[in-house]
Design a protein around this motif. Structure first.
Motif, PDB file in Angstrom:
ATOM      1  N   GLN A 157       0.821  -1.206   0.000  1.00  0.00           N
ATOM      2  CA  GLN A 157       0.000   0.000   0.000  1.00  0.00           C
ATOM      3  C   GLN A 157       0.860   1.264   0.000  1.00  0.00           C
ATOM      4  O   GLN A 157       0.325   2.371  -0.155  1.00  0.00           O
ATOM      5  CB  GLN A 157      -0.931   0.014   1.228  1.00  0.00           C
ATOM      6  N   GLY A 158       2.157   1.123   0.227  1.00  0.00           N
ATOM      7  CA  GLY A 158       3.051   2.291   0.245  1.00  0.00           C
ATOM      8  C   GLY A 158       2.807   3.216   1.424  1.00  0.00           C
ATOM      9  O   GLY A 158       2.878   4.431   1.294  1.00  0.00           O
ATOM     10  N   ILE A 159       2.502   2.645   2.592  1.00  0.00           N
ATOM     11  CA  ILE A 159       2.223   3.459   3.779  1.00  0.00           C
ATOM     12  C   ILE A 159       3.267   3.138   4.844  1.00  0.00           C
ATOM     13  O   ILE A 159       3.596   1.974   5.059  1.00  0.00           O
ATOM     14  CB  ILE A 159       0.827   3.122   4.358  1.00  0.00           C
ATOM     15  N   THR A 160       3.752   4.189   5.517  1.00  0.00           N
ATOM     16  CA  THR A 160       4.619   3.975   6.681  1.00  0.00           C
ATOM     17  C   THR A 160       4.055   4.772   7.841  1.00  0.00           C
ATOM     18  O   THR A 160       3.765   5.965   7.701  1.00  0.00           O
ATOM     19  CB  THR A 160       6.067   4.432   6.395  1.00  0.00           C
ATOM     20  N   THR A 161       3.861   4.105   8.950  1.00  0.00           N
ATOM     21  CA  THR A 161       3.353   4.800  10.124  1.00  0.00           C
ATOM     22  C   THR A 161       4.033   4.215  11.361  1.00  0.00           C
ATOM     23  O   THR A 161       5.067   3.549  11.230  1.00  0.00           O
ATOM     24  CB  THR A 161       1.800   4.727  10.166  1.00  0.00           C
ATOM     25  N   ALA A 162       3.509   4.500  12.531  1.00  0.00           N
ATOM     26  CA  ALA A 162       4.193   4.034  13.748  1.00  0.00           C
ATOM     27  C   ALA A 162       3.200   3.725  14.855  1.00  0.00           C
ATOM     28  O   ALA A 162       2.169   4.396  14.983  1.00  0.00           O
ATOM     29  CB  ALA A 162       5.180   5.098  14.234  1.00  0.00           C
ATOM     30  N   ASN A 163       3.535   2.702  15.622  1.00  0.00           N
ATOM     31  CA  ASN A 163       2.905   2.401  16.924  1.00  0.00           C
ATOM     32  C   ASN A 163       1.431   2.006  16.892  1.00  0.00           C
ATOM     33  O   ASN A 163       0.945   1.414  17.850  1.00  0.00           O
ATOM     34  CB  ASN A 163       3.059   3.560  17.918  1.00  0.00           C
ATOM     35  N   GLN A 164       0.684   2.383  15.866  1.00  0.00           N
ATOM     36  CA  GLN A 164      -0.724   1.995  15.802  1.00  0.00           C
ATOM     37  C   GLN A 164      -0.957   1.285  14.470  1.00  0.00           C
ATOM     38  O   GLN A 164      -0.862   1.890  13.409  1.00  0.00           O
ATOM     39  CB  GLN A 164      -1.623   3.218  15.988  1.00  0.00           C
ATOM     40  N   ILE A 165      -1.239  -0.016  14.601  1.00  0.00           N
ATOM     41  CA  ILE A 165      -1.342  -0.874  13.417  1.00  0.00           C
ATOM     42  C   ILE A 165      -2.807  -1.090  13.095  1.00  0.00           C
ATOM     43  O   ILE A 165      -3.611  -1.357  13.995  1.00  0.00           O
ATOM     44  CB  ILE A 165      -0.634  -2.227  13.687  1.00  0.00           C
ATOM     45  N   HIS A 166      -3.163  -0.971  11.842  1.00  0.00           N
ATOM     46  CA  HIS A 166      -4.535  -1.245  11.408  1.00  0.00           C
ATOM     47  C   HIS A 166      -4.522  -2.473  10.516  1.00  0.00           C
ATOM     48  O   HIS A 166      -3.671  -2.597   9.637  1.00  0.00           O
ATOM     49  CB  HIS A 166      -5.108  -0.045  10.653  1.00  0.00           C
ATOM     50  N   ILE A 167      -5.460  -3.374  10.768  1.00  0.00           N
ATOM     51  CA  ILE A 167      -5.553  -4.590   9.954  1.00  0.00           C
ATOM     52  C   ILE A 167      -7.014  -4.821   9.583  1.00  0.00           C
ATOM     53  O   ILE A 167      -7.913  -4.317  10.261  1.00  0.00           O
ATOM     54  CB  ILE A 167      -4.999  -5.842  10.692  1.00  0.00           C
ATOM     55  N   PRO A 168      -7.257  -5.571   8.517  1.00  0.00           N
ATOM     56  CA  PRO A 168      -8.636  -5.946   8.219  1.00  0.00           C
ATOM     57  C   PRO A 168      -9.056  -7.126   9.101  1.00  0.00           C
ATOM     58  O   PRO A 168      -8.264  -8.048   9.306  1.00  0.00           O
ATOM     59  CB  PRO A 168      -8.578  -6.352   6.745  1.00  0.00           C
ATOM     60  N   ALA A 169     -10.277  -7.099   9.631  1.00  0.00           N
ATOM     61  CA  ALA A 169     -10.755  -8.215  10.461  1.00  0.00           C
ATOM     62  C   ALA A 169     -11.108  -9.405   9.564  1.00  0.00           C
ATOM     63  O   ALA A 169     -11.484  -9.231   8.403  1.00  0.00           O
ATOM     64  CB  ALA A 169     -11.970  -7.785  11.267  1.00  0.00           C
ATOM     65  N   GLY A 170     -10.943 -10.608  10.114  1.00  0.00           N
ATOM     66  CA  GLY A 170     -11.369 -11.817   9.405  1.00  0.00           C
ATOM     67  C   GLY A 170     -10.441 -12.244   8.287  1.00  0.00           C
ATOM     68  O   GLY A 170     -10.806 -13.085   7.464  1.00  0.00           O
ATOM     69  N   ARG A 171      -9.240 -11.675   8.247  1.00  0.00           N
ATOM     70  CA  ARG A 171      -8.288 -12.015   7.179  1.00  0.00           C
ATOM     71  C   ARG A 171      -6.913 -12.218   7.806  1.00  0.00           C
ATOM     72  O   ARG A 171      -6.504 -11.420   8.653  1.00  0.00           O
ATOM     73  CB  ARG A 171      -8.252 -10.866   6.170  1.00  0.00           C
ATOM     74  N   PRO A 172      -6.178 -13.282   7.383  1.00  0.00           N
ATOM     75  CA  PRO A 172      -4.848 -13.476   7.961  1.00  0.00           C
ATOM     76  C   PRO A 172      -3.878 -12.366   7.548  1.00  0.00           C
ATOM     77  O   PRO A 172      -3.942 -11.862   6.424  1.00  0.00           O
ATOM     78  CB  PRO A 172      -4.397 -14.829   7.413  1.00  0.00           C
ATOM     79  N   VAL A 173      -3.023 -11.990   8.482  1.00  0.00           N
ATOM     80  CA  VAL A 173      -2.014 -10.953   8.235  1.00  0.00           C
ATOM     81  C   VAL A 173      -0.658 -11.532   8.596  1.00  0.00           C
ATOM     82  O   VAL A 173      -0.498 -12.118   9.664  1.00  0.00           O
ATOM     83  CB  VAL A 173      -2.287  -9.706   9.111  1.00  0.00           C
ATOM     84  N   ASP A 174       0.310 -11.372   7.685  1.00  0.00           N
ATOM     85  CA  ASP A 174       1.676 -11.817   7.984  1.00  0.00           C
ATOM     86  C   ASP A 174       2.500 -10.620   8.423  1.00  0.00           C
ATOM     87  O   ASP A 174       2.703  -9.679   7.656  1.00  0.00           O
ATOM     88  CB  ASP A 174       2.312 -12.471   6.749  1.00  0.00           C
ATOM     89  N   PHE A 175       2.951 -10.674   9.684  1.00  0.00           N
ATOM     90  CA  PHE A 175       3.809  -9.618  10.205  1.00  0.00           C
ATOM     91  C   PHE A 175       5.256 -10.043   9.989  1.00  0.00           C
ATOM     92  O   PHE A 175       5.690 -11.067  10.519  1.00  0.00           O
ATOM     93  CB  PHE A 175       3.540  -9.387  11.695  1.00  0.00           C
ATOM     94  N   HIS A 176       5.986  -9.254   9.200  1.00  0.00           N
ATOM     95  CA  HIS A 176       7.414  -9.511   8.970  1.00  0.00           C
ATOM     96  C   HIS A 176       8.178  -8.659   9.977  1.00  0.00           C
ATOM     97  O   HIS A 176       8.159  -7.429   9.892  1.00  0.00           O
ATOM     98  CB  HIS A 176       7.790  -9.160   7.528  1.00  0.00           C
ATOM     99  N   LEU A 177       8.809  -9.334  10.925  1.00  0.00           N
ATOM    100  CA  LEU A 177       9.329  -8.645  12.108  1.00  0.00           C
ATOM    101  C   LEU A 177      10.853  -8.543  12.069  1.00  0.00           C
ATOM    102  O   LEU A 177      11.547  -9.546  11.890  1.00  0.00           O
ATOM    103  CB  LEU A 177       8.896  -9.395  13.369  1.00  0.00           C
ATOM    104  N   ALA A 178      11.343  -7.324  12.234  1.00  0.00           N
ATOM    105  CA  ALA A 178      12.792  -7.092  12.235  1.00  0.00           C
ATOM    106  C   ALA A 178      13.121  -6.102  13.342  1.00  0.00           C
ATOM    107  O   ALA A 178      12.230  -5.558  13.988  1.00  0.00           O
ATOM    108  CB  ALA A 178      13.230  -6.536  10.881  1.00  0.00           C
ATOM    109  N   SER A 179      14.412  -5.892  13.573  1.00  0.00           N
ATOM    110  CA  SER A 179      14.831  -4.919  14.589  1.00  0.00           C
ATOM    111  C   SER A 179      15.903  -4.011  14.024  1.00  0.00           C
ATOM    112  O   SER A 179      16.738  -4.441  13.228  1.00  0.00           O
ATOM    113  CB  SER A 179      15.360  -5.638  15.827  1.00  0.00           C
ATOM    114  N   ALA A 180      15.878  -2.748  14.454  1.00  0.00           N
ATOM    115  CA  ALA A 180      16.890  -1.789  14.000  1.00  0.00           C
ATOM    116  C   ALA A 180      18.028  -1.669  14.999  1.00  0.00           C
ATOM    117  O   ALA A 180      19.041  -1.050  14.709  1.00  0.00           O
ATOM    118  CB  ALA A 180      16.251  -0.422  13.789  1.00  0.00           C
TER     119      ALA A 180
END
Ligand code: CUA
Length: 348
Positions: A157-180
């Protein structure tokens, strides 16, 4: 009343108060025992089964121990009969057989059966939580842990934000997790298990919210002074509302900066732009402030973003979240700060 007769009541009262205090921790928006998605449901179910099984075992062991204590008081040593008596030898042999049965049954067979049953439950559950390929690709969200905030990127979607994540309900979401920087851990107890965010590698965690709702997340690996204030929220929206949220954020990023020539824009560039980004300005890196107006919390869950929340955060952030990487703004007077807050608000 006699103090001794009062004792059971005092004990019962203490037990009740302690139980209420402990059980109150099982409720709320950060409770793994109020699951709101398939992975969390599996975890809660396994937890209840483990609790039930271990409770049965504890009661059985305590019961046997009490039985052993009160069944046959050991005879005084002076009254001990001569060991060569035939009856005694017989009793000792029977005792040895019984003891061996208990050892094999309670020490070998029972733990083996318990572990096998728990593994038979747990292994398929763990397998269901893996991010295996699906007919329809899940939504991809990349989350990077920083000391002490969360960078959230939606690559498709080309969006970058912080601390507040929005997801669609009823659909699987894959979180790709990394650390800086250091090891963090991403955990939304109501949606599933936690997963470490390790510098130099990416771990994938699949979560799903069954229905719209707001869930709390927390860094679950000690990562420094403000580990406890490294919180986030996950808001599950109905599919249509999620699409609207995406469109609004995309419009935010495409829109030119307002009042680019205002004195506050220069203050921002001079004091904030090395660490903060606002899409459409030369500022890069750090928590993106273009979406600040859409966030209800500041400082990764430290402060409510309402009224004079932003002003307070800019003035007192080193007091509210000591050690955070934003320098104190003591060199900026109140008028400059409030003009900066107004300018940031105008970016809505
Ligand atoms: Cu990040 Cu604890």
């Amino acid at each position: 009343m006699h103090p001794l007769r009062d004792k059971p009541r005092v004990g019962l009262f203490t037990f009740a108060v302690t139980a209420v205090a402990l059980l109150s921790g099982c409720e709320g928006s950060q409770s793994a025992l109020q699951p709101a998605g398939p992975a969390a449901q599996d975890i809660a179910l396994l937890w209840w089964w483990m609790l039930g099984t271990s409770a049965v075992i504890v009661f059985a062991v305590v019961g046997l121990w009490l039985y052993a204590q009160f069944r046959r008081p050991p005879p005084a040593s002076s009254e001990q009969p001569a060991p060569e008596q035939a009856g005694m030898r017989h009793t000792a042999a029977v005792d040895r057989i019984i003891a061996r049965r208990w050892l094999i049954g309670g020490g070998l067979i029972l733990p083996t059966v318990t572990m096998v049953v728990l593994l038979a439950f747990g292994i398929p559950m763990g397998h269901r939580m893996l991010p295996l390929p699906l007919p329809e690709a899940p939504l991809r969200i990349e989350v990077t842990g920083h000391q002490w905030w969360w960078e959230v990127h939606y690559p498709e979607q080309g969006i970058t934000t912080a601390n507040q994540i929005h997801i669609p309900a009823g659909r699987p979401v894959d979180f790709h997790l990394a650390s800086a920087d250091v090891i963090h851990a991403f955990w939304v107890p109501q949606l599933g298990g936690k997963l470490d965010m390790i510098p130099g590698r990416t771990n994938v965690l699949r979560l799903q919210a069954d229905a719209p709702g707001r869930f709390r997340g927390q860094c679950a690996e000690f990562c420094g002074l403000q580990h406890a204030r490294m919180r986030f929220t996950v808001e599950a929206l109905p599919e249509e509302a999620f699409a609207q949220w995406v469109a609004a954020r995309q419009a935010d990023e495409a829109r030119p900066v307002r009042d680019a020539g205002a004195p506050s824009a220069q203050v921002f560039e001079a004091h904030c732009s090395q660490c903060h980004s606002v899409a459409g300005t030369p500022a890069t890196g750090g928590p993106d402030l273009r979406h600040l107006h859409s966030r209800t919390l500041l400082g990764a869950g430290t402060l409510r973003h309402d009224g004079d929340g932003l002003q307070r955060w800019l003035r007192e952030h080193q007091h509210l979240k000591p050690g955070n990487h934003m320098p104190a703004h003591d060199h900026l007077d109140d008028d400059t700060l409030s003009a900066l807050v107004d300018w940031l608000r105008r970016q809505q």
